[in-house]
Design an enzyme around this catalytic site. Sequence first.
Site, PDB file in Angstrom:
ATOM      1  N   ASN A   1      33.768  -8.222 -25.584  1.00 52.05           N
ATOM      2  CA  ASN A   1      32.685  -8.147 -24.321  1.00 52.05           C
ATOM      3  C   ASN A   1      33.241  -8.565 -23.050  1.00 52.05           C
ATOM      4  O   ASN A   1      32.962  -9.401 -22.242  1.00 52.05           O
ATOM      5  CB  ASN A   1      31.691  -9.289 -24.646  1.00 52.05           C
ATOM      6  N   PHE A   2      34.281  -7.504 -22.421  1.00 54.48           N
ATOM      7  CA  PHE A   2      34.871  -7.769 -21.395  1.00 54.48           C
ATOM      8  C   PHE A   2      34.114  -7.067 -20.255  1.00 54.48           C
ATOM      9  O   PHE A   2      32.869  -6.382 -20.599  1.00 54.48           O
ATOM     10  CB  PHE A   2      36.234  -6.847 -21.357  1.00 54.48           C
ATOM     11  N   ALA A   3      34.471  -7.327 -19.094  1.00 52.64           N
ATOM     12  CA  ALA A   3      33.655  -6.621 -17.991  1.00 52.64           C
ATOM     13  C   ALA A   3      33.784  -5.124 -18.232  1.00 52.64           C
ATOM     14  O   ALA A   3      34.966  -4.737 -18.838  1.00 52.64           O
ATOM     15  CB  ALA A   3      34.126  -7.225 -16.708  1.00 52.64           C
TER      16      ALA A   3
ATOM     17  N   GLU B   1      24.479 -15.123 -19.183  1.00 48.18           N
ATOM     18  CA  GLU B   1      23.191 -15.645 -19.891  1.00 48.18           C
ATOM     19  C   GLU B   1      22.041 -15.335 -18.806  1.00 48.18           C
ATOM     20  O   GLU B   1      20.908 -14.432 -18.944  1.00 48.18           O
ATOM     21  CB  GLU B   1      22.925 -16.820 -20.161  1.00 48.18           C
TER      22      GLU B   1
ATOM     23  N   LYS C   1      28.965  -7.392 -13.469  1.00 48.40           N
ATOM     24  CA  LYS C   1      29.336  -8.419 -14.788  1.00 48.40           C
ATOM     25  C   LYS C   1      27.942  -9.163 -14.844  1.00 48.40           C
ATOM     26  O   LYS C   1      27.111  -9.511 -14.117  1.00 48.40           O
ATOM     27  CB  LYS C   1      30.276  -9.272 -14.099  1.00 48.40           C
ATOM     28  N   VAL C   2      27.767  -9.526 -16.277  1.00 52.34           N
ATOM     29  CA  VAL C   2      26.340 -10.297 -16.438  1.00 52.34           C
ATOM     30  C   VAL C   2      26.920 -11.784 -17.264  1.00 52.34           C
ATOM     31  O   VAL C   2      27.758 -11.557 -18.112  1.00 52.34           O
ATOM     32  CB  VAL C   2      25.582  -9.364 -17.232  1.00 52.34           C
TER      33      VAL C   2
ATOM     34  N   ASP D   1      22.966 -14.479 -24.440  1.00 57.36           N
ATOM     35  CA  ASP D   1      24.235 -14.296 -24.865  1.00 57.36           C
ATOM     36  C   ASP D   1      24.083 -14.255 -26.380  1.00 57.36           C
ATOM     37  O   ASP D   1      24.554 -13.330 -27.184  1.00 57.36           O
ATOM     38  CB  ASP D   1      24.921 -15.519 -24.422  1.00 57.36           C
TER      39      ASP D   1
ATOM     40  N   GLY E   1       0.071 -14.810 -28.943  1.00 52.47           N
ATOM     41  CA  GLY E   1      -0.756 -14.186 -30.049  1.00 52.47           C
ATOM     42  C   GLY E   1      -2.008 -14.240 -30.057  1.00 52.47           C
ATOM     43  O   GLY E   1      -2.597 -14.616 -29.029  1.00 52.47           O
ATOM     44  N   GLY E   2      -2.766 -13.932 -31.004  1.00 53.30           N
ATOM     45  CA  GLY E   2      -4.375 -14.212 -31.290  1.00 53.30           C
ATOM     46  C   GLY E   2      -5.065 -15.296 -31.325  1.00 53.30           C
ATOM     47  O   GLY E   2      -6.174 -15.611 -31.136  1.00 53.30           O
ATOM     48  N   GLN E   3      -3.963 -16.369 -31.679  1.00 52.74           N
ATOM     49  CA  GLN E   3      -4.585 -17.833 -31.992  1.00 52.74           C
ATOM     50  C   GLN E   3      -4.262 -18.610 -30.541  1.00 52.74           C
ATOM     51  O   GLN E   3      -3.119 -18.776 -30.165  1.00 52.74           O
ATOM     52  CB  GLN E   3      -4.037 -18.333 -33.035  1.00 52.74           C
TER      53      GLN E   3
ATOM     54  N   GLN F   1      30.395 -16.543 -24.463  1.00 57.64           N
ATOM     55  CA  GLN F   1      29.631 -16.807 -25.709  1.00 57.64           C
ATOM     56  C   GLN F   1      28.792 -15.342 -26.456  1.00 57.64           C
ATOM     57  O   GLN F   1      28.470 -15.549 -27.728  1.00 57.64           O
ATOM     58  CB  GLN F   1      28.179 -17.607 -25.090  1.00 57.64           C
ATOM     59  N   SER F   2      28.543 -14.574 -25.861  1.00 60.56           N
ATOM     60  CA  SER F   2      27.947 -13.301 -26.718  1.00 60.56           C
ATOM     61  C   SER F   2      28.688 -12.908 -27.497  1.00 60.56           C
ATOM     62  O   SER F   2      28.190 -12.650 -28.800  1.00 60.56           O
ATOM     63  CB  SER F   2      27.514 -12.165 -25.445  1.00 60.56           C
TER      64      SER F   2
ATOM     65  N   ARG G   1      44.707 -14.533 -24.434  1.00 64.06           N
ATOM     66  CA  ARG G   1      45.785 -14.226 -23.518  1.00 64.06           C
ATOM     67  C   ARG G   1      46.887 -15.508 -23.650  1.00 64.06           C
ATOM     68  O   ARG G   1      46.256 -16.703 -23.456  1.00 64.06           O
ATOM     69  CB  ARG G   1      45.621 -14.139 -22.244  1.00 64.06           C
TER      70      ARG G   1
HETATM   71  N1  CAO Z   1      46.173  -9.670 -22.402  1.00 63.92           N
HETATM   72  C1  CAO Z   1      45.812  -9.132 -21.244  1.00 63.92           C
HETATM   73  N2  CAO Z   1      44.908  -9.057 -20.395  1.00 63.92           N
HETATM   74  C2  CAO Z   1      43.656  -9.441 -20.897  1.00 63.92           C
HETATM   75  C3  CAO Z   1      43.772  -9.926 -22.144  1.00 63.92           C
HETATM   76  C4  CAO Z   1      44.697 -10.170 -22.932  1.00 63.92           C
HETATM   77  N3  CAO Z   1      44.787 -10.608 -24.091  1.00 63.92           N
HETATM   78  N4  CAO Z   1      42.457 -10.433 -22.357  1.00 63.92           N
HETATM   79  C5  CAO Z   1      41.768 -10.154 -21.429  1.00 63.92           C
HETATM   80  N5  CAO Z   1      42.487  -9.641 -20.247  1.00 63.92           N
HETATM   81  C6  CAO Z   1      41.952  -9.082 -18.945  1.00 63.92           C
HETATM   82  C7  CAO Z   1      40.953  -7.892 -19.088  1.00 63.92           C
HETATM   83  O1  CAO Z   1      41.836  -6.717 -19.424  1.00 63.92           O
HETATM   84  C8  CAO Z   1      40.954  -8.026 -17.600  1.00 63.92           C
HETATM   85  O2  CAO Z   1      41.730  -7.382 -16.856  1.00 63.92           O
HETATM   86  P1  CAO Z   1      41.172  -6.103 -15.731  1.00 63.92           P
HETATM   87  O3  CAO Z   1      40.385  -6.766 -14.766  1.00 63.92           O
HETATM   88  O4  CAO Z   1      42.243  -5.841 -15.138  1.00 63.92           O
HETATM   89  O5  CAO Z   1      40.552  -4.996 -16.394  1.00 63.92           O
HETATM   90  C9  CAO Z   1      40.711  -9.524 -17.121  1.00 63.92           C
HETATM   91  O6  CAO Z   1      41.532 -10.158 -18.266  1.00 63.92           O
HETATM   92  C10 CAO Z   1      39.475 -10.119 -17.137  1.00 63.92           C
HETATM   93  O7  CAO Z   1      38.492  -9.929 -18.413  1.00 63.92           O
HETATM   94  P2  CAO Z   1      37.031  -9.705 -17.977  1.00 63.92           P
HETATM   95  O8  CAO Z   1      36.463  -8.705 -16.823  1.00 63.92           O
HETATM   96  O9  CAO Z   1      36.270  -9.705 -19.206  1.00 63.92           O
HETATM   97  O10 CAO Z   1      36.642 -11.469 -17.481  1.00 63.92           O
HETATM   98  P3  CAO Z   1      36.054 -11.971 -16.252  1.00 63.92           P
HETATM   99  O11 CAO Z   1      36.063 -13.455 -16.255  1.00 63.92           O
HETATM  100  O12 CAO Z   1      36.291 -11.296 -15.000  1.00 63.92           O
HETATM  101  O13 CAO Z   1      34.479 -11.628 -16.459  1.00 63.92           O
HETATM  102  C11 CAO Z   1      32.412 -11.577 -18.007  1.00 63.92           C
HETATM  103  C12 CAO Z   1      33.570 -12.246 -17.678  1.00 63.92           C
HETATM  104  C13 CAO Z   1      31.815 -12.448 -19.148  1.00 63.92           C
HETATM  105  C14 CAO Z   1      31.392 -11.731 -16.761  1.00 63.92           C
HETATM  106  C15 CAO Z   1      32.531 -10.252 -18.225  1.00 63.92           C
HETATM  107  O14 CAO Z   1      33.813 -10.066 -19.444  1.00 63.92           O
HETATM  108  C16 CAO Z   1      31.368  -9.476 -18.608  1.00 63.92           C
HETATM  109  O15 CAO Z   1      30.461  -8.989 -17.823  1.00 63.92           O
HETATM  110  N6  CAO Z   1      31.228  -9.118 -20.034  1.00 63.92           N
HETATM  111  C17 CAO Z   1      30.233  -8.320 -20.301  1.00 63.92           C
HETATM  112  C18 CAO Z   1      28.904  -9.153 -20.617  1.00 63.92           C
HETATM  113  C19 CAO Z   1      29.189 -10.143 -21.340  1.00 63.92           C
HETATM  114  O16 CAO Z   1      29.431 -10.609 -22.440  1.00 63.92           O
HETATM  115  N7  CAO Z   1      28.526 -11.335 -20.681  1.00 63.92           N
HETATM  116  C20 CAO Z   1      28.429 -12.561 -21.421  1.00 63.92           C
HETATM  117  C21 CAO Z   1      29.374 -13.553 -21.281  1.00 63.92           C
HETATM  118  S1  CAO Z   1      28.698 -15.308 -21.843  1.00 63.92           S
HETATM  119  O17 CAO Z   1      27.852 -15.712 -20.806  1.00 63.92           O
END
Ligand code: CAO
Length: 426
Positions: free
Chosen positions: A96-98, A139, A136-137, A168, A246-248, A17-18, A38
Site C-alpha cells: 500500500n505504497f503511494a 483514513e 496520497k490518502v 484503512d 433501516g425501517g425501524q 494501517q490499511s 526498510r
Molecule cells: N526499501 C527501499 N525503499 C523503500 C522501501 C524499502 N524496503 N519501502 C518503501 N520504500 C520507498 C518507496 O519506494 C517510496 O519511494 P519513492 O517515493 O522514491 O517511490 C518511499 O519509500 C515512500 O513510500 P510511500 O510513498 O508509500 O510513503 P509515504 O510516507 O510518502 O506515503 C501513504 C504514505 C500512506 C500516504 C502512501 O503510502 C499511500 O498513499 N498509500 C496508499 C493508500 C494507503 O494505504 N493509505 C493508508 C495508509 S494508513 O492511513
Amino acid sequence: MGKALEGVRILDMTHVQSGPTCTQLLAWFGADVLKVERPGVGDATRGQLRDIPGVDSLYFTMLNHNKRSITLNTKTETGKAIFERLIEECDVLVENFAPGALDRMGFTWERIQEINPRIIYASVKGFGPGPYQDCKVYENVAQCTGGSASTTGFDDGPPLVTGAQIGDSGTGLHLALGIVTALYHREQSGRGQRVECAMQDGVLNLCRVKMRDQQRLAHGPLKEYPQYPNGTFGEAAPRSGNASGGGQPGWVVKTKGWETDPNAYIYVITQAAAFPGLARAIGREDWLDDPEWNTPEARLPKLDRVFAEIEKWTMTKDKFEVMEILNPLNVPCGPILSMKELAEESSLRATGTVVEVDHPTRGSYLSVGNPVKLSDSPSEVGRSPLLGEHTSEIMQDVLGYSAEEIEAARRDGAIGREDAEQPAAA
Ligand code: CAO
C-alpha cells in the site's frame, strides 16, 4: 487441526494501517507473512504515538501480529536481487505504497508476473483510476471522499468522521477477501492476478445504504430521517444524526449518570412488534389505545416525542439495567460501551476477541484478536516482530542464502543488522 491458510506465503510490503490490517488477518488464519521493512527505519508506525520510549508503539504492535520481519533495501542492486527471490518464493505480494512506488523500484506488474506467474499482486490505493489516482490518502481523507463524512453527524452540524477505521481497516478487509478469492481462482487457472481496492471504493461500499437513500430522495422525503416532517431536504442524502437508517426508528437516549459519564447512553429501537411492551415498560400504556400513538404511521411524524418519553424512563436506570429490562421484551437496544468497558469485558476475553499478548520489549499488552472464528481452523494471536528480527532466518530458510552471502548482503547495505535495527525513540 491445521490453520486454514497454512502453506500460503505472503510478501508483505505494507505499512501504516490499511495494508497491515489485511496481512494481519491472513497471518491469523495461518499464512506465513514476511513483512519487508526498510533497514534501520521500518514501518513508520513503529515510532508513532509511542507510549513507552524506545519500544514499538501499540499502533504497530496491534496491526502486525503473527508476522516475521525482514529488513531489505529494495533500491540497491543486491536488495533488488533478494526481492526477486522473495517474489519467486511467495504466493501473494501485498503493498500500500503511494501510487507508482513499486514501479519506480523497477517492479511493474508485468515484471512481477515474469518472475512468478502464480503470484497474486494486491494493492490498496487511495483512489482508483480517475482524477485523483495519484493522490496520497489517509483514513479521514477516505472517509470524506467515500461518502461517510457527508452522511455522518447531525443535520445542523458539520460533517463528522467516525472512530471506526473504515477507510484503512475497512479497505484492508476488502483486500483480504480479494486475495483469498484470487487464491481460490488460482487453484483452477494456475495463474495469479492483480487485486486492487481503492479506499474511496471500500468506504463507499460500506456506505451503500446512503447511496440507496440518495436515489429514494428523488421520490419524496426520507421519512425515517429526523428531518421529516418538519425539516427540509436538499439535493443530497443528508446527515441523519442517530436515526437507524433501516425501517425501524431508533435513537440514542440518556441513562442514569449521563451528567458526568460521557457513555451513560443507550440506543433503543422502537420496532413495531415490540412497541406495546416498550410502552408498558416506560409507563405509557395509554399510548396503546390512542390512535395518535398506537401505529407506526401515527408515531412517525413525532418520533422526537416518543424518544423523549423513553428517555425520561431510561434516565432513571443505568444502561445495563435498561438492557436487562428491554431485552426480554424483544426491544433491540445497545448500551454505549466505552473502550474501557470493552477492554475489561470477560466474554470478549473468553472468545479471544480481546487478547493479552506478551512482547519482549513492551511486556504484556492488550490487543483486539481475530473477530472471525472458524470451527475447524484454530487462529492464535502472536506478538508483532521486532524490526528485522527474522532477516537471517528468512534469508536462510526461505531463500536458501548461505551465511557468507547473508554477510555480503549486509555489507552492501541491502539488509540490516538484526542487533542494530531498533528505531531511535521518537
Ligand atoms: N526499501 C527501499 N525503499 C523503500 C522501501 C524499502 N524496503 N519501502 C518503501 N520504500 C520507498 C518507496 O519506494 C517510496 O519511494 P519513492 O517515493 O522514491 O517511490 C518511499 O519509500 C515512500 O513510500 P510511500 O510513498 O508509500 O510513503 P509515504 O510516507 O510518502 O506515503 C501513504 C504514505 C500512506 C500516504 C502512501 O503510502 C499511500 O498513499 N498509500 C496508499 C493508500 C494507503 O494505504 N493509505 C493508508 C495508509 S494508513 O492511513
